[in-house]
Design a protein around this motif. Structure first.
Motif, PDB file in Angstrom:
ATOM      1  N   LYS A   1      -0.038 -17.064 -13.387  1.00 41.98           N
ATOM      2  CA  LYS A   1      -0.635 -16.450 -14.370  1.00 41.98           C
ATOM      3  C   LYS A   1      -0.937 -14.741 -14.513  1.00 41.98           C
ATOM      4  CE  LYS A   1      -4.060 -19.509 -14.924  1.00 41.98           C
ATOM      5  NZ  LYS A   1      -6.023 -20.089 -14.494  1.00 41.98           N
ATOM      6  N   LEU A   2      -0.296 -13.895 -13.740  1.00 35.74           N
ATOM      7  CA  LEU A   2       0.077 -12.985 -14.081  1.00 35.74           C
ATOM      8  C   LEU A   2       1.417 -11.982 -14.829  1.00 35.74           C
ATOM      9  CD1 LEU A   2      -1.304 -10.887 -10.852  1.00 35.74           C
ATOM     10  CD2 LEU A   2      -2.330 -11.571 -12.755  1.00 35.74           C
ATOM     11  N   GLU A   3       1.449 -11.199 -15.851  1.00 37.77           N
ATOM     12  CA  GLU A   3       2.663 -10.629 -16.182  1.00 37.77           C
ATOM     13  C   GLU A   3       3.448  -9.327 -15.424  1.00 37.77           C
ATOM     14  OE1 GLU A   3       1.968  -9.720 -20.659  1.00 37.77           O
ATOM     15  OE2 GLU A   3       1.883 -11.670 -21.113  1.00 37.77           O
ATOM     16  N   ASP A   4       2.212  -8.403 -14.782  1.00 38.07           N
ATOM     17  CA  ASP A   4       3.046  -7.925 -14.224  1.00 38.07           C
ATOM     18  C   ASP A   4       2.720  -7.491 -13.189  1.00 38.07           C
ATOM     19  OD1 ASP A   4       3.961  -5.631 -13.330  1.00 38.07           O
ATOM     20  OD2 ASP A   4       2.409  -3.645 -14.216  1.00 38.07           O
ATOM     21  N   LYS A   5       2.857  -8.417 -12.056  1.00 34.26           N
ATOM     22  CA  LYS A   5       2.576  -9.048 -10.161  1.00 34.26           C
ATOM     23  C   LYS A   5       3.226  -7.790  -9.657  1.00 34.26           C
ATOM     24  CE  LYS A   5       4.384 -13.761 -10.845  1.00 34.26           C
ATOM     25  NZ  LYS A   5       4.819 -13.479 -12.597  1.00 34.26           N
ATOM     26  N   THR A   6       2.961  -6.182 -10.174  1.00 35.97           N
ATOM     27  CA  THR A   6       3.304  -5.475  -9.107  1.00 35.97           C
ATOM     28  C   THR A   6       1.752  -5.188  -8.517  1.00 35.97           C
ATOM     29  OG1 THR A   6       5.035  -4.218 -10.543  1.00 35.97           O
ATOM     30  CG2 THR A   6       4.167  -2.993  -8.822  1.00 35.97           C
ATOM     31  N   LEU A   7       1.112  -4.413  -9.197  1.00 39.14           N
ATOM     32  CA  LEU A   7      -0.196  -4.368  -8.954  1.00 39.14           C
ATOM     33  C   LEU A   7      -1.047  -5.241  -7.682  1.00 39.14           C
ATOM     34  CD1 LEU A   7      -2.281  -3.446 -12.060  1.00 39.14           C
ATOM     35  CD2 LEU A   7      -0.929  -2.174  -9.836  1.00 39.14           C
ATOM     36  N   PHE A   8      -0.156  -7.201  -7.871  1.00 43.78           N
ATOM     37  CA  PHE A   8      -0.371  -8.514  -7.411  1.00 43.78           C
ATOM     38  C   PHE A   8      -0.470  -7.713  -5.148  1.00 43.78           C
ATOM     39  CE2 PHE A   8      -0.105 -11.978  -4.830  1.00 43.78           C
ATOM     40  CZ  PHE A   8      -1.583 -12.216  -5.292  1.00 43.78           C
ATOM     41  N   HIS A   9       1.338  -6.858  -5.669  1.00 41.87           N
ATOM     42  CA  HIS A   9       1.545  -7.086  -4.577  1.00 41.87           C
ATOM     43  C   HIS A   9       1.364  -6.233  -3.829  1.00 41.87           C
ATOM     44  CE1 HIS A   9       5.890  -8.711  -6.602  1.00 41.87           C
ATOM     45  NE2 HIS A   9       4.620  -9.396  -6.382  1.00 41.87           N
ATOM     46  N   GLU A  10       0.822  -4.909  -4.251  1.00 40.10           N
ATOM     47  CA  GLU A  10       0.411  -3.804  -3.820  1.00 40.10           C
ATOM     48  C   GLU A  10      -0.776  -4.196  -2.974  1.00 40.10           C
ATOM     49  OE1 GLU A  10       0.447  -0.605  -6.265  1.00 40.10           O
ATOM     50  OE2 GLU A  10       2.559  -0.602  -6.088  1.00 40.10           O
ATOM     51  N   GLU A  11      -1.894  -4.744  -3.745  1.00 39.71           N
ATOM     52  CA  GLU A  11      -2.637  -5.262  -3.606  1.00 39.71           C
ATOM     53  C   GLU A  11      -3.251  -5.932  -2.002  1.00 39.71           C
ATOM     54  OE1 GLU A  11      -7.282  -7.557  -4.712  1.00 39.71           O
ATOM     55  OE2 GLU A  11      -5.896  -6.421  -6.414  1.00 39.71           O
TER      56      GLU A  11
END
Length: 721
Positions: free
Chosen positions: A37-47
């Motif tokens: 559902k996330l458009e920007d997955k960068t934050l997900f990767h880092e977390e």
């Protein structure tokens, strides 16, 4: 917030993943739904990586940490779908799976961390990620090279657990058919040199068998660690076809495995390796024996069959047995090396069952051993195929002879019958020498009485040396014909002599020389006819010479004939036999003691030692009274004195003399100990043997003084007495 209230957060997913009872598949699906559902997955990767780092710093194999690692690997590979054929779709797949690429890149950047815990978890995660991917999965070439290089570094890590995980991670990176593959070469290096057995086991579990790696896998069956040997046999059972192994390798594997010191290794060979080989051969035991070359490795084949019988139901044991005919004999055409060895092994195995296997043993054993005695003509001896056939028949004969140990010989009648068969085979001229030792061993096993044993052997030797001769009486017509022939020869001699006188009178010397030669030939013919007639004149009826040599005389006569043999080994064995025979008869001692003493002084060191041992044994048995008796020995065979050799033999002669001195000292100690409390003659053998090299003792001097007037036997007696 990255997620809605109904979506699963990363933190919550990691918390739930620590508990083993939670369904990992549901956690993966829920978190993946959040990710998609996330458009920007960068934050997900880092977390996600931040939460993962908490688990990666724990070196101990805690259950909660292991659960998290398992969850991470499943979630990361859930985005990876099986690759389709074609380069363009491969590029699209790479673009559609950024999370897995991000995870691999993070791990590759972390594999050089100072913390051994981090290095361990990096290798563990890479191993699990690669292992969770589909069989036909593909990754980018650069990523493949990066993983490859990183793991090659980590297999040399100083921590064994890191090396283990790195080795496991490289399993899918190896190219078995490429002999230059870095992974394969690293595996071979680890198997050969890594000091930690668990690392060697890890490599064994994942190395792919090939012509390059198979010798190294086989070598691990001789590893110092039981666990490594056990796993090596398991790998061979599961991954290596029996046809990929040479006969020597198969035999070596079974020899070592079935006799391994560890029970667990022996069990793997019996319940995994052998059944696996049998399955590959459609359960054909005889074909398995053929793969082992039973003619040259019969003992290994027997051990293999025993292991198979131990784990085979009783009703299946008779499947490959030989069928007996109406006479309870084995037809010669049904015998082969494999079948007869199977038959022997089965009979011996059933016999060990005692009363439980008695009924089955009756179905297996024949009435008498079927003998196979190969005979070759002179023309056939040069034919390799015929020679191979003879060797096969000799092997079959050996196995049949071994079967006598399974026959019922408790009753006198059955034992006599088997003894008669063995004796008959021993005296047959076509019995090959390779069977003589085995026949003699089995024969003596069936004769419990020592005196009877000696008598039997003497009879066999006598029969071989002087076989029974059957003479037929001359026919009257044949006798009349010989008389007419003799008369013709005599008349011819008279006529030739008259012609010779006339030629001499007429000075026809050439003719006279011819007549003289003719007379000589006729006289020789006359003498031959007369000799044959004298030999057969007493044979008016069939005469069978059944004369047997006396037991001790027969053996000693044979022994004496070999004491002067040119071969030292033969002479030595003859001396040993002579001494052994003398232990059974004091008459033989009186006859041969002097001969033994002569040999103890004159022959080579090894033979002198044997003679000295015999003399000491006789003194221990009969006492020192032997030295005071003065028998009249029969003529002795010539004793071969050692000839002078080159200087290169000097060292061996000195060593032999040293051994002779040692044997003399030991013998003297035995004699003194056995005669404790009784007087020892002052002329005991220590004076004779004190210095056998220089011969400067008074005893030797005495022997030298009488050498001119005494026989060798008298010299020895004078020296001792």
């Amino acid at each position: 917030k990255m997620t809605g209230e109904s979506d699963l957060s990363i933190k919550e997913a990691f918390q739930r993943a620590q508990k083993g009872h939670n369904n990992k598949a549901k956690l993966v699906a829920s978190l993946k739904n959040t990710y998609n559902k996330l458009e920007d997955k960068t934050l997900f990767h880092e977390e996600f990586i931040q939460y993962l780092k908490h688990a990666m710093i724990v070196y101990k194999r805690e259950p909660a940490v292991e659960n998290v690692i398992e969850f991470v690997s499943k979630f990361s590979t859930s985005f990876h779908t099986p690759s389709a054929e074609g380069g363009e779709e491969e590029e699209d797949e790479e673009d559609e799976n950024p999370f897995l690429s991000y995870m691999f890149n993070f791990l590759l950047e972390s594999h050089k961390a100072n913390s051994h815990a981090v290095r361990f978890r990096v290798c563990q995660l890479i191993n699990k990620l690669l292992g969770s991917m589909a069989e036909n999965a593909q990754i980018d070439d650069d990523l493949f090279d990066g993983i490859h290089q990183a793991m090659l570094v980590r297999v040399t890590d100083k921590f064994p657990n890191v090396r283990i995980q790195a080795s496991l991670a490289m399993a899918r990176l190896q190219e078995p058919q490429n002999h230059q593959c870095p992974t394969v070469n690293a595996y071979l290096l680890i198997l050969e040199n890594d000091s930690n057995p668990e690392v060697r086991r890890a490599v064994l579990s994942c190395i792919a068998p090939s012509s390059l790696t198979l010798p190294k896998i086989l070598k691990r069956t001789r590893d110092v660690k039981e666990s490594v040997r056990k796993l090596a046999y398991q790998v061979l059972s599961d991954k290596v076809h029996i046809r990929a192994l040479s006969i020597a390798q198969r035999v070596s594997l079974l020899q070592q495995g079935l006799h391994d010191a560890a029970e667990s290794v022996r069990e793997v060979v019996q319940v995994r390796l052998l059944p696996a080989w049998l399955n590959l051969l459609q359960g054909d035991v005889l074909e398995l024996l053929h793969k082992l070359d039973v003619e040259n490795c019969s003992q290994t084949a027997l051990d293999t069959l025993t292991a198979l019988f131990t784990h085979t139901p009783q009703d299946q044991l008779l499947h490959h047995r030989l069928q007996l005919d109406d006479r309870m004999l084995v037809p010669a055409g049904s015998l082969s090396c494999e079948s007869v060895l199977y038959w022997r092994a089965l009979c011996e195995f059933v016999k060990t069952k005692g009363d439980e296997g008695e009924e089955m043993l009756e179905k297996l054993l024949p009435e008498a051993v079927y003998e196979v005695c190969p005979v070759l003509s002179e023309e056939q001896k040069g034919d390799f195929a015929q020679l191979e056939l003879v060797m096969t028949k000799e092997f079959i004969s050996q196995q049949l002879i071994h079967l006598t140990g399974c026959l019922d010989t408790n009753e006198e009648g059955g034992r006599k019958r088997v003894v008669a068969v063995l004796q008959e085979m021993l005296v047959l001229p076509q019995t090959p020498p390779s069977l003589v030792s085995l026949l003699t061993e089995k024969l003596l096993t069936l004769i419990p009485d020592d005196h009877r044993r000696i008598q039997t052997v003497a009879e066999v030797i006598s029969e071989v040396r002087e076989p029974i001769v059957i003479r037929q009486p001359l026919d009257e017509n044949e006798n009349r014909r010989k008389q007419v022939k003799l008369a013709e020869v005599k008349v011819g001699i008279l006529e030739a002599k008259q012609a010779l006188e006339e030629c001499i009178s007429n000075q026809e010397f050439n003719r006279a020389a011819e007549l003289k030669d003719s007379i000589t030939d006729l006289e020789n013919l006359r003498n031959n006819i007369l000799q044959e007639e004298n030999t057969q004149q007493d044979d008016k009826e069939t005469e069978t010479r059944m004369e047997k040599v006396h037991t001790h005389h027969g053996i000693t006569h044979t022994t004496e004939s070999h004491i002067s043999n040119a071969q030292p080994a033969v002479r030595n064995m003859a001396v040993v036999c002579l001494g052994t025979c003398a232990l059974h008869s004091k008459d033989l001692v009186n006859t041969h003691l002097v001969l033994l003493l002569q040999i103890a002084q004159l022959d080579e060191a090894k033979i002198r030692i044997s003679a000295l041992r015999s003399v000491i044994d006789l003194l221990l048995l009969y006492g020192f009274t032997l030295l005071s008796e003065r028998p009249s020995p029969a003529p002795r065979p010539p004793i071969r004195q050692p000839t002078r050799k080159t200087r290169r033999r000097g060292r061996s002669r000195r060593r032999g003399v040293s051994e002779l001195r040692t044997e003399t000292a030991e013998g003297l100690a035995k004699l003194m100990y056995s005669s404790a409390g009784s007087p020892v003659p002052s002329s005991s053998p220590d004076r004779l043997w004190y210095n056998p090299v220089t011969g400067t003792t008074p005893d030797y001097a005495t022997a030298s003084e009488c050498s001119s007037s005494c026989t060798p036997g008298e010299q020895v007696r004078h020296t001792l007495l």
